[in-house]
Scaffold this active site. Structure first.
Site, PDB file in Angstrom:
ATOM      1  N   GLU A 114     -48.072   6.226  21.448  1.00 37.77           N
ATOM      2  CA  GLU A 114     -48.368   5.024  21.184  1.00 37.77           C
ATOM      3  C   GLU A 114     -47.261   3.993  21.584  1.00 37.77           C
ATOM      4  O   GLU A 114     -46.034   4.456  21.565  1.00 37.77           O
ATOM      5  CB  GLU A 114     -48.546   4.952  19.516  1.00 37.77           C
ATOM      6  CG  GLU A 114     -48.829   3.656  18.847  1.00 37.77           C
ATOM      7  CD  GLU A 114     -50.079   2.932  19.222  1.00 37.77           C
ATOM      8  OE1 GLU A 114     -50.317   2.641  20.496  1.00 37.77           O
ATOM      9  OE2 GLU A 114     -51.094   2.680  18.537  1.00 37.77           O
ATOM     10  N   ASP A 115     -47.503   2.754  21.910  1.00 33.93           N
ATOM     11  CA  ASP A 115     -46.582   1.797  22.433  1.00 33.93           C
ATOM     12  C   ASP A 115     -45.520   1.415  21.144  1.00 33.93           C
ATOM     13  O   ASP A 115     -44.340   1.414  21.200  1.00 33.93           O
ATOM     14  CB  ASP A 115     -47.196   0.639  22.955  1.00 33.93           C
ATOM     15  CG  ASP A 115     -48.274  -0.113  22.087  1.00 33.93           C
ATOM     16  OD1 ASP A 115     -48.568   0.454  21.004  1.00 33.93           O
ATOM     17  OD2 ASP A 115     -48.883  -1.112  22.589  1.00 33.93           O
ATOM     18  N   ASP A 118     -46.365  -0.615  13.992  1.00 32.19           N
ATOM     19  CA  ASP A 118     -46.207  -1.614  13.087  1.00 32.19           C
ATOM     20  C   ASP A 118     -46.521  -1.538  11.836  1.00 32.19           C
ATOM     21  O   ASP A 118     -45.585  -0.844  10.971  1.00 32.19           O
ATOM     22  CB  ASP A 118     -46.968  -2.661  13.782  1.00 32.19           C
ATOM     23  CG  ASP A 118     -46.817  -4.304  13.503  1.00 32.19           C
ATOM     24  OD1 ASP A 118     -45.658  -4.484  13.268  1.00 32.19           O
ATOM     25  OD2 ASP A 118     -47.834  -4.933  13.175  1.00 32.19           O
ATOM     26  N   LYS A 146     -41.410  -0.878  14.406  1.00 30.94           N
ATOM     27  CA  LYS A 146     -41.149  -2.156  13.536  1.00 30.94           C
ATOM     28  C   LYS A 146     -41.006  -1.610  12.062  1.00 30.94           C
ATOM     29  O   LYS A 146     -41.915  -2.022  11.398  1.00 30.94           O
ATOM     30  CB  LYS A 146     -41.957  -3.272  13.638  1.00 30.94           C
ATOM     31  CG  LYS A 146     -41.901  -4.048  14.940  1.00 30.94           C
ATOM     32  CD  LYS A 146     -43.026  -5.271  14.929  1.00 30.94           C
ATOM     33  CE  LYS A 146     -43.095  -6.015  16.037  1.00 30.94           C
ATOM     34  NZ  LYS A 146     -44.271  -6.960  15.948  1.00 30.94           N
ATOM     35  N   PHE A 167     -42.398 -10.532  17.594  1.00 27.59           N
ATOM     36  CA  PHE A 167     -43.254 -10.208  18.564  1.00 27.59           C
ATOM     37  C   PHE A 167     -42.854  -9.671  19.785  1.00 27.59           C
ATOM     38  O   PHE A 167     -42.103 -10.563  20.802  1.00 27.59           O
ATOM     39  CB  PHE A 167     -44.419 -11.259  18.637  1.00 27.59           C
ATOM     40  CG  PHE A 167     -45.728 -10.658  19.239  1.00 27.59           C
ATOM     41  CD1 PHE A 167     -46.786 -10.040  18.619  1.00 27.59           C
ATOM     42  CD2 PHE A 167     -45.788 -10.798  20.617  1.00 27.59           C
ATOM     43  CE1 PHE A 167     -47.995  -9.482  19.030  1.00 27.59           C
ATOM     44  CE2 PHE A 167     -47.051 -10.470  21.042  1.00 27.59           C
ATOM     45  CZ  PHE A 167     -48.296  -9.815  20.267  1.00 27.59           C
ATOM     46  N   VAL A 168     -43.109  -8.545  20.510  1.00 31.83           N
ATOM     47  CA  VAL A 168     -42.543  -8.284  21.794  1.00 31.83           C
ATOM     48  C   VAL A 168     -43.598  -7.960  22.838  1.00 31.83           C
ATOM     49  O   VAL A 168     -44.706  -7.697  22.460  1.00 31.83           O
ATOM     50  CB  VAL A 168     -41.676  -6.741  21.578  1.00 31.83           C
ATOM     51  CG1 VAL A 168     -40.336  -7.308  20.886  1.00 31.83           C
ATOM     52  CG2 VAL A 168     -42.501  -5.822  20.836  1.00 31.83           C
ATOM     53  N   ASP A 174     -48.823  -6.436  25.346  1.00 32.93           N
ATOM     54  CA  ASP A 174     -49.444  -7.752  25.872  1.00 32.93           C
ATOM     55  C   ASP A 174     -49.356  -8.752  24.888  1.00 32.93           C
ATOM     56  O   ASP A 174     -49.317  -8.581  23.663  1.00 32.93           O
ATOM     57  CB  ASP A 174     -50.920  -7.450  26.211  1.00 32.93           C
ATOM     58  CG  ASP A 174     -51.851  -7.345  25.175  1.00 32.93           C
ATOM     59  OD1 ASP A 174     -51.434  -6.578  24.085  1.00 32.93           O
ATOM     60  OD2 ASP A 174     -52.740  -8.017  24.919  1.00 32.93           O
ATOM     61  N   ARG A 180     -48.102  -7.272  30.315  1.00 35.37           N
ATOM     62  CA  ARG A 180     -48.000  -5.857  30.218  1.00 35.37           C
ATOM     63  C   ARG A 180     -47.112  -5.235  31.557  1.00 35.37           C
ATOM     64  O   ARG A 180     -46.693  -4.195  31.344  1.00 35.37           O
ATOM     65  CB  ARG A 180     -49.591  -5.151  30.350  1.00 35.37           C
ATOM     66  CG  ARG A 180     -50.233  -5.320  29.103  1.00 35.37           C
ATOM     67  CD  ARG A 180     -51.586  -4.430  29.087  1.00 35.37           C
ATOM     68  NE  ARG A 180     -52.636  -5.105  28.358  1.00 35.37           N
ATOM     69  CZ  ARG A 180     -52.686  -4.509  26.905  1.00 35.37           C
ATOM     70  NH1 ARG A 180     -51.794  -3.905  26.524  1.00 35.37           N
ATOM     71  NH2 ARG A 180     -53.614  -4.908  26.216  1.00 35.37           N
TER      72      ARG A 180
HETATM   73  P1  XMP Z   1     -50.284  -1.257  13.310  1.00 36.80           P
HETATM   74  O1  XMP Z   1     -50.085  -2.526  12.581  1.00 36.80           O
HETATM   75  O2  XMP Z   1     -51.743  -0.811  13.148  1.00 36.80           O
HETATM   76  O3  XMP Z   1     -50.487  -1.701  14.882  1.00 36.80           O
HETATM   77  O4  XMP Z   1     -49.411  -0.018  13.418  1.00 36.80           O
HETATM   78  C1  XMP Z   1     -50.226  -1.206  16.196  1.00 36.80           C
HETATM   79  C2  XMP Z   1     -50.740  -2.025  16.965  1.00 36.80           C
HETATM   80  O5  XMP Z   1     -50.384  -3.486  16.849  1.00 36.80           O
HETATM   81  C3  XMP Z   1     -50.089  -4.051  18.010  1.00 36.80           C
HETATM   82  N1  XMP Z   1     -48.755  -4.737  18.003  1.00 36.80           N
HETATM   83  C4  XMP Z   1     -48.070  -5.452  18.816  1.00 36.80           C
HETATM   84  N2  XMP Z   1     -48.484  -5.484  20.290  1.00 36.80           N
HETATM   85  N3  XMP Z   1     -46.472  -6.819  20.597  1.00 36.80           N
HETATM   86  C5  XMP Z   1     -47.625  -6.290  20.928  1.00 36.80           C
HETATM   87  O6  XMP Z   1     -47.903  -6.621  21.964  1.00 36.80           O
HETATM   88  C6  XMP Z   1     -45.885  -6.660  19.064  1.00 36.80           C
HETATM   89  O7  XMP Z   1     -45.002  -7.009  18.779  1.00 36.80           O
HETATM   90  C7  XMP Z   1     -46.886  -5.965  18.316  1.00 36.80           C
HETATM   91  N4  XMP Z   1     -46.833  -5.279  16.994  1.00 36.80           N
HETATM   92  C8  XMP Z   1     -48.094  -4.636  16.770  1.00 36.80           C
HETATM   93  C9  XMP Z   1     -50.120  -3.021  19.223  1.00 36.80           C
HETATM   94  O8  XMP Z   1     -51.510  -2.993  19.780  1.00 36.80           O
HETATM   95  C10 XMP Z   1     -49.968  -1.665  18.212  1.00 36.80           C
HETATM   96  O9  XMP Z   1     -50.715  -0.513  18.978  1.00 36.80           O
HETATM   97 MG    MG Z   2     -51.647  -1.162  21.109  1.00 42.49          MG
END
Ligand code: XMP
Ligand code: MG
Length: 195
Positions: A114-115, A118, A146, A167-168, A174, A180
């Site tokens: 996963e990227d 959050d 985060k 926000f990154v 993206d 991206r």
């Molecule tokens: P949760 O809150 O479910 O979310 O852990 C994870 C997803 O939220 C998106 N996300 C971000 N995308 N910059 C982004 O481009 C950010 O800073 C960011 N923070 C959360 C992301 O899609 C991730 O999979």
């Molecule tokens: Mg995502």
């Protein structure tokens, strides 16, 4: 770097152009070095196992591509796509499966790639549905974490970088589908404050 451009809000409706500013947080070299370390840690935990990397579309694509190339031995990959829904998508924890895996994961050693972690709600959902399919092992690798945003007790087994609550974008991440392709991770600030 500043890009003068038409931008879009959360619902993709065009709003007047402004100046989005991005500031490098993690360079490409730093990311690659950490990915080599993560690949070694993963292989050390499962020295003789074929590994199935499950990439979460679309943000994890670049991370998965680089991670897969650094893990020795047998590695395959598959992809899954999810999205948040509900009135307050950020905190409702309602997650929708948009694209399922192509193949069964039963009896396999699976690493979810996963990227960014959050609130943790997306990952909690993913782990729940994947666990039901009886993998032999289920682990999670995230590039970014985060930590202070977490709403659940979900954790990743392999974390690239703990980052501040900004926000990154870039390296797969993206803003309204843009950025991206940046080779590094950057902090995005929007004109007139942030989202
Ligand atoms: P949760 O809150 O479910 O979310 O852990 C994870 C997803 O939220 C998106 N996300 C971000 N995308 N910059 C982004 O481009 C950010 O800073 C960011 N923070 C959360 C992301 O899609 C991730 O999979
Ligand atoms: Mg995502």
């Amino acid at each position: 770097m500043a890009i003068k451009t038409q931008r879009a809000n959360r619902n993709n409706a065009p709003i007047p152009s402004g100046t989005e500013r991005v500031k490098v947080l993690l360079t490409h070299a730093k990311i690659q070095k950490r990915i080599r370390e993560m690949a070694k840690l993963i292989r050390k935990d499962f020295p003789n196992e074929p590994l199935l990397l499950v990439g979460v579309l679309k943000g994890a694509v670049l991370f998965l591509a680089d991670l897969a190339r650094q893990i020795t031995g047998e590695v395959t990959f598959d992809f899954i796509a999810v999205s948040s829904y509900g009135k307050d998508s950020r905190s409702s924890g309602q997650v929708k499966l948009n694209k399922d895996l192509d193949s069964s994961i039963e009896g396999k050693t699976v690493i979810v790639v996963e990227d960014i972690l959050d609130t943790g709600l997306t990952l909690r959902y993913l782990l729940r549905i994947l666990q039901q399919r009886k993998p032999k092992n289920l682990r999670v690798a995230v590039l970014l974490d985060k930590v202070e945003r977490r709403l659940t007790d979900v954790t990743a087994d392999y974390v690239g970088f703990a980052i501040p609550n900004e926000f990154v974008v870039g390296y797969g991440l993206d803003y309204a589908e843009r950025y991206r392709n940046l080779p590094d991770v950057r902090i995005l600030s929007l004109p007139g404050g942030n989202h």
